[in-house]
Design an enzyme around this catalytic site. Sequence first.
Site, PDB file in Angstrom:
ATOM      1  CG  LEU A   7      -4.661   3.095   6.789  1.00 32.20           C
ATOM      2  CD1 LEU A   7      -4.546   2.086   7.926  1.00 32.20           C
ATOM      3  CD2 LEU A   7      -6.073   3.669   6.730  1.00 32.20           C
ATOM      4  N   GLY A   8      -1.360   6.264   5.764  1.00 30.77           N
ATOM      5  CA  GLY A   8      -0.359   7.238   6.153  1.00 30.77           C
ATOM      6  C   GLY A   8       0.950   7.030   5.419  1.00 30.77           C
TER       7      GLY A   8
ATOM      8  N   GLY B 235       5.316   7.837   5.921  1.00 29.49           N
ATOM      9  CA  GLY B 235       6.382   8.231   6.822  1.00 29.49           C
ATOM     10  C   GLY B 235       7.735   8.084   6.175  1.00 29.49           C
ATOM     11  CE  LYS B 236      14.886   9.333   7.797  1.00 32.15           C
ATOM     12  NZ  LYS B 236      15.764   9.752   8.893  1.00 32.15           N
ATOM     13  CG  PHE B 237       8.073   3.847   7.879  1.00 28.84           C
ATOM     14  CD1 PHE B 237       7.134   3.104   7.180  1.00 28.84           C
ATOM     15  CD2 PHE B 237       7.620   4.831   8.751  1.00 28.84           C
ATOM     16  CE1 PHE B 237       5.780   3.330   7.340  1.00 28.84           C
ATOM     17  CE2 PHE B 237       6.268   5.055   8.914  1.00 28.84           C
ATOM     18  CZ  PHE B 237       5.345   4.309   8.204  1.00 28.84           C
TER      19      PHE B 237
ATOM     20  CD  GLN C 256       3.325   4.731  -0.076  1.00 30.39           C
ATOM     21  OE1 GLN C 256       3.036   3.636  -0.567  1.00 30.39           O
ATOM     22  NE2 GLN C 256       3.235   5.863  -0.743  1.00 30.39           N
ATOM     23  CB  VAL C 257       0.605   2.796   7.195  1.00 28.81           C
ATOM     24  CG1 VAL C 257      -0.381   1.882   7.940  1.00 28.81           C
ATOM     25  CG2 VAL C 257       1.906   2.893   7.960  1.00 28.81           C
TER      26      VAL C 257
ATOM     27  CE  LYS D 203       6.704   1.455  10.329  1.00 27.84           C
ATOM     28  NZ  LYS D 203       7.145   1.633  11.731  1.00 27.84           N
TER      29      LYS D 203
ATOM     30  CG  ASP E  32       9.605   9.615  17.054  1.00 27.14           C
ATOM     31  OD1 ASP E  32       9.779  10.821  17.330  1.00 27.14           O
ATOM     32  OD2 ASP E  32       9.018   9.235  16.028  1.00 27.14           O
TER      33      ASP E  32
END
Length: 849
Positions: free
Chosen positions: A429-430, A432-434, A436-437, A452, A544
Site C-alpha cells: 500500500l505504501g 516510507g522511511k520506516f 513498508q505498508v 506496517k 508530522d
Amino acid sequence: MKTGFRMDKDVKKPKTHVSTFRFALNPQTRPLCVGRKEKEYGLDTTKMMVNNKLGVSPTTDARQTQVHALTSPHFKQPLQDCTVFEGSDATFRGVIAGSRPLGVSWLHNGEKVSSKNTSFKNGVAVLDLIRCSRENAGTYTCTAENTYGKQSSSAVLHITGKATKEVPRTQRQQRDEKDKVSTDIREINPRTKVSTSEGPPVEFLDPPEQVEARVGKQARLHCDFRSSSVPVACCWIYNRDKVVVGGQRVSVRSSKTQSSVEISQACADDTGSYTVIVRNRKGSAQHTVSLSVVDRPDPPASPPVVSKLSTQSLVLSWTGPSYDGGTAVLGYIVEVRQEGPDKPGSWTEVSSRCKNTSYHVRSGLKPQGQYLFRVRAYNSAGVSEPSQESDCVKMATAKEKKEEPKSYITVTVDTKNKVKDHYSVHEKLGVGKFGQVFRLCHIETGAVCAGKFYRARTSKEKMAAHKEIELMNFLHHPKLVQCLAAYDTRSEMVMVMEYIAGGELFERIVDDNFEHTEPTSARYMQQILEGMQYVHKQKIVHLDLKPENIVCVDTTGTQIKIIDFGLASKLEDGKPLMVMHGTPEFVAPEVINYEPVSLETDMWSIGVICYILLSGESPFQGDGDAETLALVTAARYEFDQESFEDISDQAKDFISSLLKKDRRCRLSCTEALAHPWMVSFTPLTRRPTKSLRKEKMKHFLAKRKWKKTGKAVLALQRMANLSNRPDSPGSSSEEPVWSQEAEEAIQSLDQQLQSEPCFQQALKDTTLPKGATAQLRCLVNGYPKPKVKWLQNEKPVSQSSRVTVEQREDGLCSLVLSDLKPSDAGVYVCRASNKMGQAMSSAKLKVET
C-alpha cells in the site's frame, strides 16, 4: 593663492611647469581653455598668452616656429552615426587636429552634456553613454575651439528595442558581412561602439522549462540564445551526471545562436533533466530543461477490495499504479463482470470518471448477485491494462445492521508468533522511511487491515518501532487511527492497524462531485482539533501533521482520521525535547531553530493545513527548501487577495491565531475549538455558502506528488545543509553539483574556444605631416586574450606623454602618436601572442616635414 589661478596638487615646482596651472583669467583669454598636457606639445602657453595680449613679437627659438604653425581646429575623423540596443553602451569618437591648446565641448540636442562622460586625450575626443535609454537618442555635437577658430562635428544615436531586432547596417558593413568579418569590423569601429559588457555573456531567449514526449516518438530539446561574442561552445549534461553525445538515437546540434538535442524513439529511461551550458570568451550561462517521456500507466498495483457491502451497493478500494507513465494519473475506470451458474458475463464499465482510489458502486448490482471487479488507470498517454480481479463478491440478502462501536484494544507485542500466522499478506500500500505498508486480511475473520512492516535492523530502529506501538496504546479516539496488534520476531517487526479506505482528505476534496465550501472546511478542521485535543491531553505531540496524514474514513462520508504517529513523542516535565525532523512546509519555527518543542508545535502545522484547505496554496512554500525554511523562521506569510476573496475574516483570524512565531501566543486545541470561526459553523447555524475553487488545490497536490511523499520527512540536519550556516536557512547558494565527467566536459568548453592570435584587420601604411596625430589600429582575435607588444624599427615602443597604447576587450589595438616628429617615421609592428601561438601585423609610417 589669490592671483587669479590655482596650482594642481601634483605640481611641486610651478616655475618649471607653468602649463600645469588652471587659469581663470578675464573673458578675453578664457577660450584658450588650458589643460595639463600643454607641455607635451612643447608650448609655453603662459608666455604665448602674455605675448599675444601685449602684441610682442615671438622669439626666434624652437618654440617660435611652432607658434607660427598654429592653425584652427579641424576633424580628421568626424563623428559617425551609431545604433545600439536599448540598455547597451554607445561611444562617439572624433579625432581632432589643430593648434594647442584645444577646448572641446559636447551637446545633445542642443543641451550641454555632462563632462563626466567625456574625455579629450592625444587629439581624440570621446563621449561614452552607459546603458542607453530612449532618452539618449538624438543628435550629438562635438565642438573643438582654440584662439584661431572652431569646428563642429555631429552624429545621430539611434536606440532600438531590447528584442532580437537586428542592428541596421551600412552598405559597407553589409559587404563586409559577406566576407564574414562584418561583426568584428563593426565592433572595432573606433567611432561607433555597440557594447554588451554590461549585459550577460550569454542570454537564453524564452527557453522551455519542460518538454513532454510519448514513448517511441521523437523528443526534442531546443534552446535559442544570444551570445555577446563568437565563437561559442556548447554541451548538454543529463541529470548533472552524463554528457549527452550523439549516437544511434541521439543527435546534438549547436550553432552560434542555438543548441538542441533530438532523441528518436524516446523511452522512459530518457526522462530527466537536461542542462545546456553555453560558453563564449566572456563567460557562460546554463539552462535546464526537464524531459518527461510519458507512457500509459501501469495497472493499479492491487485488486479492488470490497467494503460497506449491502444488497445493491458496495465500496471498492485499490492502490494506484506503481508507475504513472511519467505523467499524472487522471483517473480510473472501474469494470464489473457478473458470475453465475451459466457462462460468465462480459466486462462492462461501472464508472469511467473515478478520480480517487476508491469508488462507491450504487447501482447495477442485484441482491444475492455474484460479481468480480477490476480497475484500469489512465493518463494523458492512454489507458492501462486492467488490475488483478477482486475476489468474487456475493451481495447481501438484507441490509446490513449498523455496526456497533468497537471497543478499543490495548496492544501487547506478540513475540512468539509471526504476523503471517494470523494474517495473509497482500499487495503493498505504501513505502516510507520506516519501511513498508501492506494490506492484510485476518485468516479467521476476513477483516481487512493494514500492516506496517518496520525496517528494524538495528536496536535503535527497533526502539523507535516499540515507541510508536506504546504511544498508540494511549491514543484511543474515533478521530485517530487504531493499532490492532503488533509482532516482534527476529526476522521482522509489524504493527497491525485498521484499514482506512477513504484516501487522503485533500485528494477527496478536489473530486468534481465533492462539495468544498468554507463550512465543510471548518467541520474538517473541527475533527482535526478534536483528535489532536485528545492527543495533547495525553501529553503527546504528533510532530508530522500534514495533508497526507489526514485521511477519510470512507468514500461517502465526511469523517476523517489522523494517521502516522511515527515521529510522535511524549512530553515529560523538566525534560526539554528538541527534534531534527519534519516537513519543510509544515514544520514550526522552533523545530528549525532546534529549540524545545511543545504541544503548540502541532498547532502551527494545523494552521498551515487550514490555510491550504481554504486557499489551495501553501503559506510558506518557497522556490526550494532553503527559502521555505527562511519564510517559516520569519513567520512571513500573507493572505493573497485572489485566493482568499471568498474567505471570511473570521477564518483568516483563526489561521493568524495559529501561525504565531512565538509558540506561547498560539491557540491551544481547546481555545481553537472555541474560536468564533468554529462556533459560527455549528449545525444550528444556517447561512448562504459559496463553493470554493479547486484549481489551486489540484495544483498544490500535483506538486506534492512530484516531491515523492515517502521522502518528504527530512532530517533537519539535511535541511540545514542547504544553507551556508545552520542558523540561517535562507542563505543557500544552491550551486549545482556535477559529476566528474560533467565537470570535465564543462571545462573542455573553454579549450574548444582557444585559438592562436589572428589579425582580422591589419595595420595600414600612413603618411602624415609633422605635428599631426597618427593612429595605428588593428583588430586581433585569439583566446586566451593575446598580449600585444608594439615595435618601431624592431625596437620596443615605450609609452610617453606623446605615445599612447591601448588594447580593448573587443580586440581593437591602437598606437597613438601625437605631435609627430621625423624620428617617429619607420616600420611599426604589432605582435600578439598567447599560449596557442603568435601573429604579427606591420605598417609603414611616413612623416612629411
